[in-house]
Structures are given as structure tokens and as C-alpha cells.
Design a protein around this motif. Structure first.
Motif, PDB file in Angstrom:
ATOM      1  N   ASP A 383      14.195  -5.408 -25.779  1.00 15.27           N
ATOM      2  CA  ASP A 383      14.149  -5.910 -24.691  1.00 15.27           C
ATOM      3  C   ASP A 383      13.282  -6.707 -24.372  1.00 15.27           C
ATOM      4  OD1 ASP A 383      16.026  -6.654 -22.492  1.00 15.27           O
ATOM      5  OD2 ASP A 383      15.410  -5.059 -21.086  1.00 15.27           O
ATOM      6  N   TYR A 384      12.042  -6.153 -24.426  1.00 13.62           N
ATOM      7  CA  TYR A 384      10.777  -7.154 -23.830  1.00 13.62           C
ATOM      8  C   TYR A 384      10.417  -8.015 -25.111  1.00 13.62           C
ATOM      9  CZ  TYR A 384       5.767  -7.856 -22.835  1.00 13.62           C
ATOM     10  OH  TYR A 384       4.581  -8.351 -22.655  1.00 13.62           O
ATOM     11  N   ALA A 413      24.255  -2.378 -17.726  1.00 13.37           N
ATOM     12  CA  ALA A 413      23.659  -3.448 -16.884  1.00 13.37           C
ATOM     13  C   ALA A 413      23.602  -3.345 -15.491  1.00 13.37           C
ATOM     14  CB  ALA A 413      24.020  -4.800 -17.645  1.00 13.37           C
ATOM     15  N   SER A 415      21.055  -4.626 -11.819  1.00  9.27           N
ATOM     16  CA  SER A 415      20.020  -5.559 -11.242  1.00  9.27           C
ATOM     17  C   SER A 415      19.345  -4.862 -10.498  1.00  9.27           C
ATOM     18  CB  SER A 415      20.963  -6.578 -10.277  1.00  9.27           C
ATOM     19  OG  SER A 415      21.461  -7.339 -11.058  1.00  9.27           O
ATOM     20  N   HIS A 416      17.849  -4.987 -10.433  1.00  5.14           N
ATOM     21  CA  HIS A 416      16.996  -4.457  -9.673  1.00  5.14           C
ATOM     22  C   HIS A 416      17.409  -4.642  -8.072  1.00  5.14           C
ATOM     23  CE1 HIS A 416      12.190  -4.393  -8.730  1.00  5.14           C
ATOM     24  NE2 HIS A 416      12.857  -3.190  -8.765  1.00  5.14           N
ATOM     25  N   GLN A 487      12.307  -0.943 -11.810  1.00  4.79           N
ATOM     26  CA  GLN A 487      12.892  -1.963 -12.782  1.00  4.79           C
ATOM     27  C   GLN A 487      12.389  -1.087 -14.243  1.00  4.79           C
ATOM     28  OE1 GLN A 487      12.140  -5.945 -12.802  1.00  4.79           O
ATOM     29  NE2 GLN A 487      11.526  -6.157 -14.854  1.00  4.79           N
ATOM     30  N   ARG A 509      19.769  -0.422 -17.872  1.00  4.40           N
ATOM     31  CA  ARG A 509      18.994  -1.362 -17.862  1.00  4.40           C
ATOM     32  C   ARG A 509      18.947  -1.816 -16.496  1.00  4.40           C
ATOM     33  NH1 ARG A 509      19.345  -7.144 -18.740  1.00  4.40           N
ATOM     34  NH2 ARG A 509      17.569  -8.081 -20.043  1.00  4.40           N
ATOM     35  N   TRP A 511      17.204  -4.700 -14.211  1.00  4.79           N
ATOM     36  CA  TRP A 511      16.838  -5.998 -14.558  1.00  4.79           C
ATOM     37  C   TRP A 511      16.553  -6.878 -13.451  1.00  4.79           C
ATOM     38  CZ3 TRP A 511      14.084  -7.636 -18.522  1.00  4.79           C
ATOM     39  CH2 TRP A 511      13.925  -9.090 -18.642  1.00  4.79           C
ATOM     40  N   ASN A 512      15.338  -7.526 -13.341  1.00  8.43           N
ATOM     41  CA  ASN A 512      15.008  -8.505 -12.296  1.00  8.43           C
ATOM     42  C   ASN A 512      14.643  -9.775 -13.143  1.00  8.43           C
ATOM     43  OD1 ASN A 512      14.095 -10.176 -10.185  1.00  8.43           O
ATOM     44  ND2 ASN A 512      13.441  -8.464  -9.255  1.00  8.43           N
ATOM     45  N   THR A 513      15.461 -10.852 -12.873  1.00 12.59           N
ATOM     46  CA  THR A 513      15.154 -12.187 -13.700  1.00 12.59           C
ATOM     47  C   THR A 513      13.543 -12.760 -13.254  1.00 12.59           C
ATOM     48  OG1 THR A 513      16.179 -13.423 -11.902  1.00 12.59           O
ATOM     49  CG2 THR A 513      17.412 -12.813 -13.898  1.00 12.59           C
ATOM     50  N   GLN A 515      10.194 -11.951 -13.462  1.00 10.56           N
ATOM     51  CA  GLN A 515       9.207 -10.957 -14.100  1.00 10.56           C
ATOM     52  C   GLN A 515       8.097 -11.002 -13.312  1.00 10.56           C
ATOM     53  OE1 GLN A 515      10.189  -8.939 -16.792  1.00 10.56           O
ATOM     54  NE2 GLN A 515      12.034  -9.744 -15.419  1.00 10.56           N
TER      55      GLN A 515
END
Length: 538
Positions: A383-384, A413, A415-416, A487, A509, A511-513, A515
Motif C-alpha cells: 500500500d505504501y 476498504a 475511510s478514516h 489510519q 484498510r 484510509w485517508n486521502t 496524507q
């Protein structure tokens, strides 16, 4: 460079770099653990086990809320090794989670320094190895997080503190057990129960005083019932949650779970049996210990105190009595109940159904028809570094839909800052236990049969406790609510280790767009690289 010199260099560098991600005024605690094989005979038959600093179980890791743990693990096994910190939330720091989806294993004769912080946590937790069936060989231990002195716990300080690591145990070597599972067969029934690695343990206290017993189920697959002859058990904490302080004659503890009990030595001065016995098994295994009064006038005597007459219904009803203490603080001064979880709208619902399919003629375990397989590259690294072909976010459905089971690398999936509902649906005639890394969660409901949306009417939306591992009863469901404020890439797994080994797990996962270091730390400077991540630079 020799491993000791390399270890000291990395140890110092990582400790300095870690200052950038934690508060400088929080104390540091430094540890070095060497992992080796050894031979012991806990059930009377010599067998190879995994030792940490020569100890079985491993050393007790005691710390205080918000301490910075810098722990160097030197792997002297002839195979890779990893440790996970069961119940540590790893705030913004899934790099330290210690499972194959987030970390490359520590190669033989190499070392890795974990750096993590029990941020705003308190309670009785554990650690254990996560590769293969290492857990069946040892390598586990207690991880006790104590409250800071200026934030008192909601009960008088006990006069002593005992840790009891209890679990089922097999006589065969862990490699033999792995071969059994790899052949598509079920593990044999355990050969016994152990308390702190022994069949017999003793704990000494003074008459009239009160002691804390930290009880954890570190076994592979079996629930147990815990009781002390002639004494009441006051449950005060469950995996970091302070709970209403009810009294019990006995308590069911399921695989992967931990709790703290206060016991007052208020009986005549003699010795009393401590008993753990397996639950929901045709053959009942027991391990006994002794509660020894320091002024004891007699050894233990009489029959062992019996397990409760009820089984599944009794156990579920007891589970419903574990309730959040809304007026008590946790690791912070504000009350636990100040977070009104029951009023937050649900963003997503996941229904996760376990099953036991045959795939290619061999026994596997699955979630929503997918039996998990670990790729060569940890999901977190893929992912990273944006490495394609390791996982996809449409690899598992958010609810069961039937059809043939298959092998896959399943990732859900989210979202944060989502607030999600997860239903663990168990249509099998066997007890289940589920764990979520990186979080604790509110256990809002237990019920028989199939979960439906109407089941929400029976949820506890006021004072359900938070914990990291929950049981799911046979042919039943358990519902949890989770605030996704951390996250990362987080393991959702069966705590029943043969099931986890054969595929009953997945990853979430979060995730937060945007970063940002406010959401997640950068990878550590000592990050291990493997698979398709070799040669990459954080």
C-alpha cells in the motif's frame, strides 16, 4: 558487522529518531529480548518450545500509560519470527503491529527494534508470535499497562498483582502440528491446560487483603472457566475497559481475551484451589493452582469447585453483564462514558460469516467465502509503495452471498473516521473468537440464529464495554461498533489459531486521502523489506 554491534547501533539510532513521533516527556523503557528454542516438559513429555530470554512463558512486559517502549528482538531461531502486541492500539503506527500483513518477519540471526506506545491505554494485555504455529510453542507473555499515578483507577490499589496466562497445550512439536493442518486435517484435542506454563501454580497473599488477578486466555482454540474455591471474583477491567464491579462465582474466558479480577482473602486461613477448566468440550481438561494464605493452617482439600451447570446460554447471559463503568476514567481523566457511541450514525455495515470449507480437497477456514493467504509482500508495504498485484480492495464482499469458497488475499476498504458496524455471523456449531488489531470496539449485541437489521433493536447503545476480542457463540452472531480513528492496515482475525492459520482472517484498510503525520506516522527508519518491497526506500 556482528549482530550485537549492529543491534546497539540500530537501538541507539531508532531511539533518537523516535523522539520525533512521541512526546519527549513520556518516559522510555528499553528492552532486549533474545528468542531461542529450548526443551521443557510442561505436561511430562520433553518438547521443543520457544523461549524469550530463556523464559517460558516469556518475560512480563510491565509499563505505564504513554510510556515509549523500545524493544529489540534478536531472532536466534532457524526460521523467521514476529511478535504482535495483542490489544495495543498502535496509534497511527501499524508499522509496529507485528503480523505478516504489516511487517516483514525478522530473519534468523537478525534483529528488529519495535518502538510503540500504549497511548491512552491501561489494562491487562498479552503478546505472542504470529508466524505459523509458533504460538503453539510459546513465545507469549503478559503485557500489563498500569495507570499513571495522577489518574487513579476506580478501586483501591490492590495489595498485590498476579498474572495468570492460561491456555490449552499440545504435546507434539509445533512443526508436527503445522504438518497436520497443512495436510487438511484437524488438530488433535489438546493434551492439557497450563497456568503460567505449568500444570500447578501457587499464589500467596495475606488474610484480609485484596489482590488483583490478571487472567488471559493464551491458548490455541479452547475457552475456559476460571474460579477460586470459596472466593468471589470481582471483575474490574476487561481489556482496557473499567466495568461495573459485579461479583461472580466463576468466569468464562475465551481465546485471546484478558480481564482483571479483584479477590479478597476473606476466608479462614488455609489453602484454596484455583481452577481453570475447558468449556464446551466433550472432554474436560483442568489446570489447578493454589491460593495460599500466608498464615495457612491447612493444605488444599475437598473436591475441586465445579464449573457452572449451564453452558452456552449461561455464558452468553454472563457476557451481557459485563458493562462499561460510565463514571470511571480510563487512561485519561475524562469518564469512559463521555463518548456517546450509541448516538453516532453508522457509515458502513460489514457482515462477516465464518465457514469451514474444503478447498482443493483440504480443510480450510474462510470469511465470506474467502480463505486468506499471505502474499510474499506485506499488504502495508504494498500500500505504501504502491506495489501492484499484491491485493485489491474488491477481493472480499462486505456480506456473505453464498457460492464456492476460494483462496485469496482479502482486504476490506473503509475511510478514516468512518463509524462502522461489524456483525460476526457464526453458522457453525462451534465457538468462535474474533480480534481486531489497532482498535478496541463496543460489543453491543449477542444473539442466536441469523442476524437481521431488526436485531439492532436489542443492541446495548448505552454502556457496552470496549474490548479487542469478542466471542461468537455457536449458531449465533455478535455485533460490534468501531470508530475508525486509527489510519492503517489492520488485521481482523480469528483468535482460534488453527482457523487463523488456515485462512479465517482478513485486513481492514483504513484510509485517508489527505496524507499527513497527524493521521499516520512515516515508516520507521529500521523498516524491514521483503518480497516486492526489496530495494524500496521509505
Amino acid at each position: 558487522m556482528e549482530i550485537r554491534s549492529l543491534q546497539n547501533l540500530i537501538f541507539g539510532i531508532v531511539a533518537l529518531l523516535s523522539v520525533t513521533i512521541v512526546k519527549a516527556d513520556d518516559p522510555y523503557r528499553f528492552f532486549t529480548w533474545t528468542v531461542t528454542y529450548g526443551n521443557i516438559a510442561p505436561l511430562g513429555v520433553s518438547q521443543q518450545v520457544i523461549l524469550i530470554n530463556g523464559q517460558f512463558p516469556g518475560p512480563k512486559l510491565d509499563c505505564v500509560t504513554n510510556d515509549n517502549i523500545v524493544l529489540n528482538v534478536i531472532n536466534k531461531l532457524n526460521e523467521p519470527f514476529l511478535l504482535t502486541w495483542n490489544g495495543i492500539k498502535q496509534r497511527k503506527n501499524s508499522w509496529q503491529d507485528g503480523v505478516l500483513g504489516t511487517n516483514c518477519p525478522i530473519p534468523p540471526n537478525k534483529n528488529f527494534t519495535y518502538i510503540f506506545q500504549p497511548k491512552d491505554q491501561i489494562g491487562s494485555l498479552t503478546y505472542f508470535p504470529t508466524i505459523g504455529l509458533h504460538r503453539a510453542a510459546g513465545g507469549f507473555g503478559a503485557l500489563n499497562v498500569y495507570s499513571r499515578p495522577r489518574i487513579p483507577v476506580p478501586y483501591p490499589n490492590p495489595d498485590g498483582d498476579f498474572t495468570l496466562l492460561i491456555g490449552d497445550w499440545h504435546k507434539p512439536n509445533f512443526k508436527t502440528l503445522e504438518r497436520v493442518l497443512d495436510a487438511g486435517k484437524a488438530l488433535p484435542f489438546p493434551d492439557g491446560l497450563l497456568i503460567n506454563g505449568q500444570t500447578r501454580s501457587s499464589f500467596t497473599g495475606d488474610q484480609g487483603k485484596t489482590y488483583k488477578f490478571r487472567v488471559s486466555n493464551v491458548g490455541l482454540s479452547t475457552s475456559f472457566n476460571f474460579r477460586i474455591q470459596g472466593h468471589k471474583l470481582k471483575v474490574v477491567e476487561v481489556e482496557g475497559s473499567h466495568v461495573l464491579q459485579n461479583l461472580y462465582d466463576s468466569i468464562d474466558v475465551h481465546v485471546g481475551q484478558s480481564l482483571s479480577i479483584l479477590v479478597t482473602l476473606d476466608q479462614p486461613p488455609k489453602d484454596y484451589y484455583i481452577v481453570a477448566s475447558t468449556r464446551f468440550t466433550k472432554i474436560v481438561l483442568s489446570a489447578t493452582g493454589v491460593l495460599h494464605y500466608s498464615n495457612s493452617g491447612a493444605q488444599v482439600s475437598g473436591p475441586l469447585p465445579p464449573a457452572p451447570a449451564g453452558e452456552l446460554h449461561w455464558s452468553m447471559e454472563q457476557a451481557r453483564t459485563f458493562r462499561w463503568n460510565l463514571t470511571a476514567n480510563a487512561a485519561r481523566p475524562n469518564p469512559q462514558g463521555s463518548f456517546h457511541y450509541g448516538t453516532i450514525p453508522i457509515s458502513k455495515t460489514f457482515v462477516l460469516a465464518n465457514s469451514a470449507p474444503l478447498i482443493n480437497g483440504k480443510q480450510r477456514f474462510a470469511v465470506n467465502q474467502v480463505s486468506f493467504i499471505n502474499p510474499d509482500t506485506p499488504l502495508k508495504l504494498a500500500d505504501y509503495f504502491n506495489i501492484p498485484g499484491v491485493f485489491s480492495l474488491n477481493s472480499i464482499q462486505s456480506s456473505p452471498s453464498g457460492g464456492a469458497a476460494r483462496l485469496g488475499t482479502s482486504v476490506l476498504a473503509a475511510s478514516h473516521h468512518d463509524f462502522i458496524e461489524v456483525v460476526f455471523q457464526n453458522d457453525e456449531n462451534a465457538m468462535q473468537s474474533w480480534h481486531l488489531d489497532g482498535y478496541d470496539f463496543w460489543v453491543v449485541g449477542f444473539g442466536a440464529g441469523k442476524w437481521t437489521q431488526a436485531s439492532r433493536k436489542g443492541y446495548n447503545l448505552k454502556d457496552a464495554l470496549t474490548r479487542h476480542t469478542t466471542q461468537v457463540y455457536p449458531n449465533s452472531w455478535t455485533a460490534i461498533l468501531v470508530s475508525l480513528d486509527n489510519q492503517g492496515m489492520w488485521n481482523v482475525r480469528s483468535a482460534m489459531w488453527p482457523r487463523q492459520y488456515l485462512g479465517q482472517q482478513l485486513y481492514l484498510r483504513v484510509w485517508n486521502t489527505a496524507q499527513s503525520l497527524a493521521n499516520e506516522y512515516n515508516p520507521p527508519s529500521n523498516l524491514l523489506l521483503c518480497g516486492k518491497a526489496v530495494g524500496r526506500h521509505p
